[in-house]
Design an enzyme around this catalytic site. Structure first.
Site, short mmCIF file in Angstrom:
data_model
loop_
_atom_site.label_atom_id
_atom_site.label_comp_id
_atom_site.label_asym_id
_atom_site.label_seq_id
_atom_site.Cartn_x
_atom_site.Cartn_y
_atom_site.Cartn_z
N TYR A 73 8.66 8.99 9.22
CA TYR A 73 9.13 7.63 8.93
C TYR A 73 9.23 7.36 7.42
CZ TYR A 73 7.67 6.87 13.79
OH TYR A 73 7.52 6.95 15.15
N HIS A 101 12.74 0.78 7.25
CA HIS A 101 11.58 -0.04 7.62
C HIS A 101 10.38 0.22 6.71
CE1 HIS A 101 10.87 -3.01 10.57
NE2 HIS A 101 10.34 -2.31 11.54
N PHE A 139 0.82 1.35 12.59
CA PHE A 139 2.21 1.14 12.96
C PHE A 139 2.58 -0.33 12.76
CE2 PHE A 139 1.60 5.27 14.85
CZ PHE A 139 2.78 5.91 14.53
N ASN A 162 3.97 -2.91 14.29
CA ASN A 162 3.70 -4.08 15.13
C ASN A 162 2.23 -4.41 15.27
OD1 ASN A 162 3.01 -1.94 16.73
ND2 ASN A 162 4.25 -2.55 18.50
#
Length: 227
Positions: free
Chosen positions: A14, A19, A64, A66
């Site tokens: 990632y 993001h 992560f 959320n």
């Protein structure tokens, strides 16, 4: 103490995602301002250092996106901080790529990381909104934010991250205007003057024609006119 939080997802896969621009901003600040090494704590990674005269803790949640609020809440409780001591750096779909805005409080606008932070510490924290643009349709958002920045974006992305780092001491001191000026100097620097300092060279003016004197008599001029 100030708590600067970058939002993103942990792991190499990632690392260059849109993001993760919040993580990227904190990495740049830590590198440019001589922060201590990153170490594991508060369900994430932290680095400590000074921005100007302000002691600042950088936090990259490892839970992560959320569940980011868990790490933020834990760090706040440990250091007995208020939510107004927290500034969150995050990707912003509603700003064009390369645009940066500072915001105090407000809603989460559906951002999963901000939603989680709201749930854990409330809404009264500051945000640095880092524009990444919108893919155009709502159903494309998930794939868009979880996709790496393309090579074509590297120049503006580097300018933004360096600008955020340049302005970080002002941000820690509560001067949002000076922070935004620092970003602007990287993203849209003033045009340099092309003048050399030498006096302007101009071509010499053409000499005016000498005035001609007509010494003919009136009768002669009349005769010449009808020749």
């Amino acid at each position: 103490m100030q708590l600067f939080v970058g939002l993103g997802n942990p792991g190499a896969k990632y690392a260059r995602n849109r993001h993760n621009i919040g993580f990227m901003a904190l990495d740049r600040i830590a590198e440019d301002h001589g922060f201590g090494p990153w170490r594991g704590k508060f369900q994430g990674e932290i680095a400590e250092g000074l921005l100007g005269s302000e002691k600042v803790l950088l936090l990259k949640p490892g839970t992560f996106m959320n569940r980011s609020g868990q790490a933020v809440g834990e760090a706040m409780r440990f250091y007995k901080l208020d939510s107004t001591d927290v500034t969150v750096f995050h990707d912003e779909l509603d700003l064009a790529p390369g645009k940066v805005r500072v915001k105090a409080g407000g809603g989460h606008a559906g951002h999963n990381g901000l939603r989680s932070i709201h749930d854990h510490i409330g809404a009264a924290y500051d945000r640095v909104r880092l524009g990444i643009g919108h893919p155009g349709r709502k159903e494309l958002v998930s794939g868009y934010v979880l996709h790496d920045f393309p090579k074509a974006d590297e120049n503006w992305l580097d300018d933004v991250l360096r600008g955020v780092s340049d302005g970080a001491p002002a941000l820690a001191a509560g001067d949002a205007g000076r922070f935004m000026n620092a970003v602007a100097l990287r993203v849209a620097p003033p045009r340099s003057s092309k003048t050399t300092g030498k006096p302007e060279q101009t071509a010499p003016a053409a000499p005016e024609p000498a005035e001609h004197t007509d010494d003919r008599s009136a009768l002669q001029r009349l005769v010449d006119k009808f020749r």
